[in-house]
Scaffold this active site. Structure first.
Site, PDB file in Angstrom:
ATOM      1  N   SER B  64       0.795  -1.236   0.000  1.00 35.70           N
ATOM      2  CA  SER B  64       0.000   0.000   0.000  1.00 35.70           C
ATOM      3  C   SER B  64       0.823   1.280   0.000  1.00 35.70           C
ATOM      4  O   SER B  64       0.284   2.355  -0.254  1.00 35.70           O
ATOM      5  CB  SER B  64      -0.922   0.021   1.217  1.00 35.70           C
ATOM      6  OG  SER B  64      -1.950  -0.911   1.067  1.00 35.70           O
ATOM      7  N   LYS B  67       0.503   3.433  -2.922  1.00 31.82           N
ATOM      8  CA  LYS B  67      -0.649   4.312  -3.162  1.00 31.82           C
ATOM      9  C   LYS B  67      -0.247   5.784  -3.179  1.00 31.82           C
ATOM     10  O   LYS B  67      -0.873   6.601  -3.867  1.00 31.82           O
ATOM     11  CB  LYS B  67      -1.719   4.062  -2.089  1.00 31.82           C
ATOM     12  CG  LYS B  67      -2.408   2.722  -2.261  1.00 31.82           C
ATOM     13  CD  LYS B  67      -3.247   2.347  -1.054  1.00 31.82           C
ATOM     14  CE  LYS B  67      -3.871   0.973  -1.268  1.00 31.82           C
ATOM     15  NZ  LYS B  67      -4.406   0.386  -0.031  1.00 31.82           N
ATOM     16  N   TYR B 189      -3.240  -2.431 -10.592  1.00 34.98           N
ATOM     17  CA  TYR B 189      -3.215  -2.219  -9.136  1.00 34.98           C
ATOM     18  C   TYR B 189      -2.380  -3.284  -8.414  1.00 34.98           C
ATOM     19  O   TYR B 189      -1.584  -2.975  -7.530  1.00 34.98           O
ATOM     20  CB  TYR B 189      -4.660  -2.215  -8.618  1.00 34.98           C
ATOM     21  CG  TYR B 189      -4.776  -2.075  -7.123  1.00 34.98           C
ATOM     22  CD1 TYR B 189      -4.550  -0.857  -6.498  1.00 34.98           C
ATOM     23  CD2 TYR B 189      -5.118  -3.172  -6.324  1.00 34.98           C
ATOM     24  CE1 TYR B 189      -4.654  -0.735  -5.120  1.00 34.98           C
ATOM     25  CE2 TYR B 189      -5.231  -3.044  -4.953  1.00 34.98           C
ATOM     26  CZ  TYR B 189      -4.999  -1.831  -4.355  1.00 34.98           C
ATOM     27  OH  TYR B 189      -5.093  -1.700  -2.994  1.00 34.98           O
ATOM     28  N   TYR B 240      -4.621   3.265   7.779  1.00 31.29           N
ATOM     29  CA  TYR B 240      -5.931   2.639   7.929  1.00 31.29           C
ATOM     30  C   TYR B 240      -6.649   3.230   9.144  1.00 31.29           C
ATOM     31  O   TYR B 240      -6.593   4.434   9.346  1.00 31.29           O
ATOM     32  CB  TYR B 240      -5.777   1.111   8.057  1.00 31.29           C
ATOM     33  CG  TYR B 240      -4.900   0.535   6.987  1.00 31.29           C
ATOM     34  CD1 TYR B 240      -5.314   0.490   5.652  1.00 31.29           C
ATOM     35  CD2 TYR B 240      -3.627   0.069   7.286  1.00 31.29           C
ATOM     36  CE1 TYR B 240      -4.496  -0.026   4.662  1.00 31.29           C
ATOM     37  CE2 TYR B 240      -2.798  -0.453   6.302  1.00 31.29           C
ATOM     38  CZ  TYR B 240      -3.250  -0.501   4.988  1.00 31.29           C
ATOM     39  OH  TYR B 240      -2.430  -0.997   4.023  1.00 31.29           O
ATOM     40  N   VAL B 258       1.071  -3.782   3.942  1.00 33.14           N
ATOM     41  CA  VAL B 258       0.965  -5.073   4.634  1.00 33.14           C
ATOM     42  C   VAL B 258       2.193  -5.963   4.413  1.00 33.14           C
ATOM     43  O   VAL B 258       2.318  -7.015   5.030  1.00 33.14           O
ATOM     44  CB  VAL B 258      -0.286  -5.881   4.220  1.00 33.14           C
ATOM     45  CG1 VAL B 258      -1.539  -5.193   4.707  1.00 33.14           C
ATOM     46  CG2 VAL B 258      -0.314  -6.147   2.739  1.00 33.14           C
TER      47      VAL B 258
END
Lengths: 304, 304, 304, 304
Positions: B64, B67, B189, B240, B258
């Site tokens: 992530s 991103k 992605y 998160y 992660v």
């Protein structure tokens, strides 16, 4: 019995003259082509007398009404084990089927909303060698009518645009509540929804739910207990978030589809199917709902 | 500057001796193979001095963290138009990203949660002729390091098991907030998430966020205003539903993945990356969080 | 320093000429009486130089800004134990504070939304012999200003109409997260919200958050760690569901109130307060938000 | 008719021997004092024949069963206007009544969950000069039994601890869907819930719902249409989030209360009441649910 015909004729006339007819479901392009002016109704009583009015013999896409039929077949195959993967409570919610799935760890609220029906489809895919063929045979058998068939155009149309169903199936998969491949399950699911039937054929098919599980030819497909429970599910969950309203206004177990069809029934008395393509805001046939309200009001027949 | 090295050495030692190391993300099978004992940290200050300890040079899956990089590239390509399709508010919620999508009509809360990042991926797929190739070139350019690459095994592993991402993408599609084919967007992605980088490479890459948008080689990729806003997003949404906790305990903008990596930074001062595969209950690297807490406590450097 | 005055003057002029001024909170009848045309701003820098423009010296109801002050007092009294009863995550949600309370078993998301602040009020009621008197003394002490006082009319107005706060307090009580009587806690809570202060007084009061916990007179009320954490909370949670937007556009920790006041600050640099009664759709002062955006843009000062 | 007595005797014997009896509602202290071993059942058929077993004549707190009675009185007073303030859909949700209220702008899902019943109470408070007295007279009248009365100890016990109901009432008030003072409405509400009745008295009272709105003495309190609709509501909403399960397993309209009572009925056939204080996890009487399941299974009488 003459009464039924008279009531159906009145309903048909009123429906044909109705100005406000709802709007057609446009998210399945193939369904958007239907003529809004169509209205049909067909009733079969427990003595197998038939009453019909309007376009009662014209076929349309039964869509979600098929959920009751896959559920029946799955119950026959694996019995009460089905309830380990699906609950039996009304969802009550207009908008958030996926939210509920998340809140409830991938257990759909009931088998008559999309995620629940997708789990039922998954069960049939697991249980049957040729799911599409065998399910069609099952429906033809109940209905005693071999002319019933899938509408391949509708199935493909929904396959191309059913993103929300793909979302639901993938979410179920992430929770481990879908055993087969998403594409295979949804191919079956889109086919079951594409079944093309008339009001008459629907009434014939659902006859077993008023006749203790015995279809018109006398064959038994469900136990009395199973029939009772499916009828209970239709009453509490058969009309999306308008289920309470339908129980409240009509007072019959039933199931609607976005193709504009509705089946409703009174155990030991009659089974009726209506069709009018225009939907109300909750996704149920506008004139169909009014027709059934009028039917139970005029005949004073309801489960309550 | 010696201080940074001393603090990093202490952190490395403590981390190597830690007994409670969290648990490895097992929903991406390829990631589950990593050795839990690994710990690395690398810091680059505004003067481009480097400090490293442990496995700071070993590569891992940045997941992530990517991103922030796709967001940066998309902002460079279409500017503020991006915010018509994604919001900038923290999600605050551990469990219900899809629920929020339903509640908010397909507009993801922010670009650093999965649905938001999938919309960003969709934008890049629309804007770029060869998205995977051009995005990789963009990252190599910022990092000034042509050895950075995708890990095809990780990408394929996630493609096979990323049902929740398929659910999110299909739900976005149903709301009209995904312009390209679900499979094409997710292929991109899953590749962006599979980028394999070391703490050192990550620190180099994120240097531009402490240096007013200018990367180490001096090239400018983002305006000062864009840098400020991306930093704000990392602070409010980077961890998160533990974002508030991270701001509260550490007090730096950052982003976790992660794969066990975390990048954090103090504008005009330093950028740091840590790696330890074990995750806490919220999905952030357990030892990485502790390391950064210790770093800001000992150096007394934070944005607050 | 002259720069600050120049920027404030420009902001004041622009604000006075603004046509779109938002709408006044009408759910507290007493607040609905305020003149929409008012605008004030006051800034104090770390060297205790003061800059003011417009109605910077006129008092108004600080409302939710008081939540930072009760939190500070409670932290001083019981320390980190407070976090057993309140979380530190942004709520992100516009509408459903009570829903979140239900989902999360009575633990408010953070101390800067109403349910969280009601728990803080409950803690003060438990800890203090005369909560209203002692809290007022605490605020006067920090601000070095004994003229600060409650506005009894506002407190009573809110007591009569604050049904949503009664709902929140009773819900907290049902979860066991309110130790004292609902009416007693809310009486304190409505009084804290009714504090009447000017921009100048607010800037003086919040000076300690830019000065490592030391107020203008040098007294220390909070540890450095506590200051850092409260600043983090203001950044992530200070503007309801517009907190992300504020961090994104302005980039400063801060807190707003429905009385139209906003405080924002840059540690070690400056603390600023604005006032304009008209609110935007998210419940934050419309011109205040624009003023702070302009301030950080023109001075290029932000935490990012 | 002998059959009914035989079935009731069997049920009573099984219930008396049951080991797993659920748990008593402890959030109303006064109810926690009841003896768990008690079981009673009473049935009245359409011909007004009575059948009883166990403690069918012992009084207990009817609690939520009273919601059907206040709804009936309100319908008689203001007719269908009631549905402007309350919906008729099942809530389906175990935990989030207040969340639903927030989502749906203060319109309760149905009149048989607490927020809905509080709106009904508000309507009666508006319509009646002396609500407690007149409602009691109404119930005595239907039941043809002037010995029915409130249990003041239970009412006061619930008033002191009913924080969740205070939360609901205040939330309704904040949405403008409560016209009278919260305390006055809840005082009435806690009294209606405290009604103390035996299974026999309950069966007598609900007789009108199987007899087209005519009570045992022949007086008419509801139109046939109203009876049908209230029965539909009992079926879809009478057992909290176990309503679907009850329809599914038992197949009768009914209503439960946390005092351990349940009333269920089959129009034109019979009305039955059971009592056993131990509740299952969903808050319905454990042995009462089993008793009714057995009753419909053995008699093969259900609406489906």
């Amino acid at each position: 019995m003459k009464d039924f015909q008279r009531v159906l004729d009145t309903i048909n006339e009123t429906s044909n003259n109705a100005v406000e007819r709802g709007t057609i479901a446009n998210y399945i392009p193939e369904l958007a082509k239907i003529d809004m002016q169509k209205f049909g109704i067909h009733l079969i009583d427990i003595g197998q007398h038939h009453f019909s009015a309007g376009k009662g013999a014209e076929r349309f896409s039964i869509q979600s009404i098929s959920k009751v039929l896959t559920l029946s077949m799955a119950l026959g195959l694996i019995g009460e084990n089905i309830w380990e993967r699906i609950d039996v409570e009304p969802s009550g919610d207009p908008f958030n089927h996926l939210s509920l799935l998340e809140l409830e760890n991938g257990i759909p609220r009931n088998p008559l909303i999309n995620p629940g029906a997708i789990v039922v489809a998954d069960i049939l895919v697991s249980q049957l060698a040729d799911p599409k063929k065998e399910f069609l045979a099952f429906v033809r058998n109940i209905a005693n009518d071999d002319s019933i068939d899938y509408d391949e155009d509708v199935a493909q149309s929904e396959r191309r645009t059913g993103f929300r169903n793909y979302a639901a199936a993938n979410l179920l998969k992430s929770y481990g509540n879908l055993k087969n491949d998403v594409d295979i399950v949804l191919d079956f699911y889109f086919h079951q929804c594409s079944l093309s039937m008339s009001c008459e054929q629907l009434a014939n098919t659902f006859f077993m739910f008023i006749n203790r599980g015995n279809c018109r030819r006398g064959n038994t497909f469900l136990t009395m207990g199973q029939v009772k429970r499916i009828n209970a599910l239709m009453l509490t969950c058969g009309f999306y978030d308008e289920s309470g309203e339908f129980a409240f206004e009509v007072g019959l177990p039933g199931k609607s589809g976005v193709g504009g069809g509705i089946v409703a029934l009174l155990p030991n008395k009659f089974c009726v199917a209506t069709w009018s393509p225009g939907l109300n805001k909750k996704g149920n046939s506008k004139l169909g709902m009014l027709a059934l309200e009028r039917l139970t009001t005029e005949t004073e027949l309801s489960i309550f």
